[in-house]
Motif scaffolding. Sequence first.
Motif, PDB file in Angstrom:
ATOM      1  N   VAL A 119      48.116 -23.646  12.653  1.00 59.03           N
ATOM      2  CA  VAL A 119      46.786 -22.715  12.330  1.00 59.03           C
ATOM      3  C   VAL A 119      45.765 -22.700  13.595  1.00 59.03           C
ATOM      4  O   VAL A 119      45.659 -23.915  14.204  1.00 59.03           O
ATOM      5  N   VAL A 120      45.310 -21.617  14.182  1.00 55.52           N
ATOM      6  CA  VAL A 120      44.465 -21.742  15.196  1.00 55.52           C
ATOM      7  C   VAL A 120      43.274 -20.626  14.987  1.00 55.52           C
ATOM      8  O   VAL A 120      43.501 -19.737  14.340  1.00 55.52           O
ATOM      9  N   ALA A 121      42.248 -21.034  15.428  1.00 55.80           N
ATOM     10  CA  ALA A 121      41.097 -19.903  15.211  1.00 55.80           C
ATOM     11  C   ALA A 121      41.409 -18.892  16.317  1.00 55.80           C
ATOM     12  O   ALA A 121      41.933 -18.921  17.274  1.00 55.80           O
ATOM     13  N   PRO A 122      40.946 -17.599  15.815  1.00 59.83           N
ATOM     14  CA  PRO A 122      41.441 -16.410  16.568  1.00 59.83           C
ATOM     15  C   PRO A 122      40.976 -16.451  17.979  1.00 59.83           C
ATOM     16  O   PRO A 122      42.012 -15.685  18.980  1.00 59.83           O
ATOM     17  N   GLY A 123      39.934 -16.949  18.236  1.00 60.93           N
ATOM     18  CA  GLY A 123      39.429 -16.914  19.625  1.00 60.93           C
ATOM     19  C   GLY A 123      40.487 -17.784  20.644  1.00 60.93           C
ATOM     20  O   GLY A 123      40.247 -17.820  21.809  1.00 60.93           O
ATOM     21  N   ASN A 124      41.201 -18.656  20.003  1.00 61.98           N
ATOM     22  CA  ASN A 124      41.985 -19.547  20.637  1.00 61.98           C
ATOM     23  C   ASN A 124      43.528 -19.013  20.660  1.00 61.98           C
ATOM     24  O   ASN A 124      44.462 -19.920  21.113  1.00 61.98           O
ATOM     25  N   ALA A 125      43.724 -17.899  20.080  1.00 64.28           N
ATOM     26  CA  ALA A 125      45.228 -17.399  20.125  1.00 64.28           C
ATOM     27  C   ALA A 125      45.846 -17.512  21.796  1.00 64.28           C
ATOM     28  O   ALA A 125      46.975 -17.681  21.685  1.00 64.28           O
ATOM     29  N   TYR A 126      44.883 -17.175  22.606  1.00 63.95           N
ATOM     30  CA  TYR A 126      45.592 -17.048  23.929  1.00 63.95           C
ATOM     31  C   TYR A 126      45.949 -18.447  24.309  1.00 63.95           C
ATOM     32  O   TYR A 126      46.809 -18.406  25.457  1.00 63.95           O
ATOM     33  N   LEU A 127      45.622 -19.584  23.706  1.00 63.93           N
ATOM     34  CA  LEU A 127      46.092 -20.950  24.103  1.00 63.93           C
ATOM     35  C   LEU A 127      47.709 -20.979  23.913  1.00 63.93           C
ATOM     36  O   LEU A 127      48.235 -21.896  24.391  1.00 63.93           O
ATOM     37  N   GLN A 128      48.139 -20.120  23.116  1.00 62.48           N
ATOM     38  CA  GLN A 128      49.686 -20.237  22.606  1.00 62.48           C
ATOM     39  C   GLN A 128      50.454 -19.733  23.654  1.00 62.48           C
ATOM     40  O   GLN A 128      51.812 -19.918  23.665  1.00 62.48           O
ATOM     41  N   ASP A 129      50.152 -18.801  24.719  1.00 56.63           N
ATOM     42  CA  ASP A 129      50.555 -18.284  25.616  1.00 56.63           C
ATOM     43  C   ASP A 129      51.027 -19.088  26.856  1.00 56.63           C
ATOM     44  O   ASP A 129      50.036 -19.247  27.583  1.00 56.63           O
ATOM     45  N   VAL A 140      50.911 -15.357  15.721  1.00 53.98           N
ATOM     46  CA  VAL A 140      51.251 -15.262  17.005  1.00 53.98           C
ATOM     47  C   VAL A 140      52.318 -15.990  17.247  1.00 53.98           C
ATOM     48  O   VAL A 140      52.390 -17.164  16.565  1.00 53.98           O
ATOM     49  N   GLN A 141      53.188 -15.714  18.127  1.00 59.71           N
ATOM     50  CA  GLN A 141      54.347 -16.603  18.718  1.00 59.71           C
ATOM     51  C   GLN A 141      53.600 -17.819  19.507  1.00 59.71           C
ATOM     52  O   GLN A 141      52.927 -17.158  20.595  1.00 59.71           O
ATOM     53  N   LYS A 142      53.924 -18.995  19.477  1.00 55.79           N
ATOM     54  CA  LYS A 142      53.678 -20.014  20.400  1.00 55.79           C
ATOM     55  C   LYS A 142      54.668 -20.149  21.509  1.00 55.79           C
ATOM     56  O   LYS A 142      56.032 -20.326  21.010  1.00 55.79           O
ATOM     57  N   THR A 143      54.623 -19.782  22.851  1.00 60.94           N
ATOM     58  CA  THR A 143      55.567 -19.884  23.820  1.00 60.94           C
ATOM     59  C   THR A 143      55.259 -21.394  24.755  1.00 60.94           C
ATOM     60  O   THR A 143      55.990 -21.300  25.800  1.00 60.94           O
ATOM     61  N   THR A 144      54.454 -22.093  24.524  1.00 65.25           N
ATOM     62  CA  THR A 144      54.069 -23.144  25.148  1.00 65.25           C
ATOM     63  C   THR A 144      54.526 -24.448  24.359  1.00 65.25           C
ATOM     64  O   THR A 144      54.199 -24.571  23.105  1.00 65.25           O
ATOM     65  N   PRO A 145      54.910 -25.484  24.933  1.00 58.66           N
ATOM     66  CA  PRO A 145      55.312 -26.656  24.075  1.00 58.66           C
ATOM     67  C   PRO A 145      54.165 -27.326  23.241  1.00 58.66           C
ATOM     68  O   PRO A 145      52.878 -27.580  23.708  1.00 58.66           O
ATOM     69  N   ASP A 146      54.282 -27.723  22.128  1.00 61.31           N
ATOM     70  CA  ASP A 146      53.422 -28.458  21.317  1.00 61.31           C
ATOM     71  C   ASP A 146      53.816 -29.859  20.869  1.00 61.31           C
ATOM     72  O   ASP A 146      53.228 -30.618  20.188  1.00 61.31           O
ATOM     73  N   GLN A 147      54.943 -30.225  21.677  1.00 60.79           N
ATOM     74  CA  GLN A 147      55.361 -31.655  21.748  1.00 60.79           C
ATOM     75  C   GLN A 147      55.637 -31.953  22.996  1.00 60.79           C
ATOM     76  O   GLN A 147      56.507 -31.234  23.891  1.00 60.79           O
ATOM     77  N   LEU A 148      55.027 -33.199  23.716  1.00 61.06           N
ATOM     78  CA  LEU A 148      55.128 -33.634  24.750  1.00 61.06           C
ATOM     79  C   LEU A 148      55.502 -35.015  25.102  1.00 61.06           C
ATOM     80  O   LEU A 148      54.467 -35.823  24.678  1.00 61.06           O
TER      81      LEU A 148
END
Length: 371
Positions: A172-182, A231-239
């Motif tokens: 879950v992400v604040a709408p203003g931070n949706a771009y962080l998923q790209d 939104v689709q997340k295209t960046t790793p959330d595990q590193l």
Amino acid sequence: MTQPTFVHDRPARVGLIGASATGWGRLAHLPAIASIPGLQLTAVSTTRQESARATADEFGVPEAYDSPDALIASDAVDLVVVAVRVEHHHELLHKIARAGKPVYSEWPSGSNLQQTVQLRDAFASAGVPAMTGLQARSTPGMRYIRDLVQGGYVGRVLSTTLVGAAVPWGDVVAPGNAYLQDDALGGTMMTIPFGHSIDGICSVLGEVTSISAMTAIQRPVVRLEGTDNTVQKTTPDQLLISGQLADGVMISAHYRGGRTAGTSLRWEINGTDGTIVVTAQTSLQLSPLKIRGATAGESTLHELEIPASYVRADPSLPYVAATVAEALLVVESDLRHGTRFAPTFDDAVTRKVMLDALRRAADTGITQHLV
């Protein structure tokens, strides 16, 4: 290495790009700049004249613009501070370089390594200083830890371990931070919270010399908070990384996206004669550090209070503003004296080279050697 001096007998006049009421510039940069005698805030810009004027009136700023171009061109601006989303950095920073004005840009300075190299070269060709906001290095806590290590508190450093969590990259992400998923935009868990933290670690223990890595996207669909939209997340959330730093220090790190009831951030330094353990609520530059240590045969960790002498910023500032103020105090001093202690775009390239090696290691399964 020195750089051209900039101001001598008056404060540097600062223009802030990204001064909207809810943004990082308003939250951290505006109060930080206002607290530093050697800086004078003379202009702000946002995407709307009304919001720019409201911010200018609140902080007593003479000039307000709805265009960054007008701010960059203003004769009332000596130093430009950029605090907007990372995908806008490349274009804006090239304009500032062409204008021949020094800049302090929030990290990441470019969306990728190629952009960051281009920006470094553009400012080098223009002959003006370009500093980047890798603020962890200048916080009182990190400078104190660096001095402890260099003073032999843990003896010879053998290894270091980092575990961290990053809320905006959960499910879950604040709408203003949706771009962080790209991933393509460059404002990711890897570059922002992990990038800040690993840069702070390297400033204490030395640069990464080899790295192995694994990454994953465990939560590919992210819901926008307060809505049913996703939104689709295209960046790793595990590193997950392992490798070596300078002088053979072993390093391991695991960063994961989302909220946790467990460890938000824990950084441990182990040496021949002692241990330092650092905990925080977010990354190493964004929240106060609790530092504990044991040395010279001690078997129990005890709190190590950061000496007051390490605090240079106005103590009345909120922590995030104080962190930026600590960094800007170094920037102001560098510009005044021609020194080079603030992180520059050269340092931004070094960090992006390391993060690029992390990506290659994860994509190929092959350990990457940086030296």
